[in-house]
Scaffold this motif. Sequence first.
Motif, short mmCIF file in Angstrom:
data_model
loop_
_atom_site.label_atom_id
_atom_site.label_comp_id
_atom_site.label_asym_id
_atom_site.label_seq_id
_atom_site.Cartn_x
_atom_site.Cartn_y
_atom_site.Cartn_z
N PHE A 128 0.84 -1.29 0.07
CA PHE A 128 -0.01 -0.14 -0.02
C PHE A 128 0.82 1.32 0.07
N SER A 132 2.03 1.09 -4.39
CA SER A 132 0.92 1.94 -4.67
C SER A 132 1.52 3.32 -5.24
N THR A 135 3.12 2.51 -8.58
CA THR A 135 2.27 2.18 -9.63
C THR A 135 1.62 3.36 -10.15
N GLU A 136 1.12 4.42 -9.18
CA GLU A 136 0.48 5.52 -9.25
C GLU A 136 1.53 6.58 -10.55
N THR A 141 -0.86 -1.12 -12.98
CA THR A 141 -1.53 -1.71 -12.01
C THR A 141 -0.02 -2.53 -11.34
N ILE A 142 -0.15 -3.05 -10.18
CA ILE A 142 0.72 -3.87 -9.39
C ILE A 142 1.66 -4.97 -10.15
N TYR A 167 -8.54 5.95 -1.09
CA TYR A 167 -7.42 5.07 -1.10
C TYR A 167 -6.31 5.66 -0.58
#
Length: 198
Positions: A128, A132, A135-136, A141-142, A167
């Motif tokens: 997380f 995250s 990937t952002e 995606t992961i 999120y």
Amino acid sequence: MLPPLSADDRTTAPTGRLRAAWRAAHEPAPGVSRRLRLTAYAVPLTVVPSSLWRIPSAFDDGIGFGERLYVPSLSIVSELFAFTAIGLVAHWGEVFPRWVPYLGGRRVPRWAAVVPAAVGATVLTLVFTVLSIVTEIRGTTIRGDELPADFPGEAGGWEAAWYSVCYAPLVLWGPLMVVLTVAYHRRRRATDRPAATG
């Protein structure tokens, strides 16, 4: 007509039992600072927004019964895992509650709490926080695949903003667990040492 409840009866009523259970679950262990308690209470709150955000998708058209069951179950399980953070500052995280078969009233072995908490904190931080953010930035995606067109963060406007707001707090879940796990380990190491005899 029923007579009014006495003070003793009120404590055995469902709300009285609920209050007693709430107090027992949140009773701090000796030596836990207010700051650590607030940190532990913040952990379930970091999970609430994403858990609530998912719930409406269980009622979308075209999804099967399994998915309808999975979505709220994921939210409930996430909150239950997040609640374990309270155990790192509460009395029940150091002494098993009386209702636990065979173990009730016994001291929780330090490593039985520290190892799962450390593993969980590491996984949560990697998934997380680190993944995250990566990937952002990359827009994937992961697994490294391109984001699908219907991905909530790609929708733009209020939908993307709402998704991000719900999120974003998950980024804190792992690091907060790291802080709580280290503090628990230090506190228990100090209290588990045999007293020096002079």
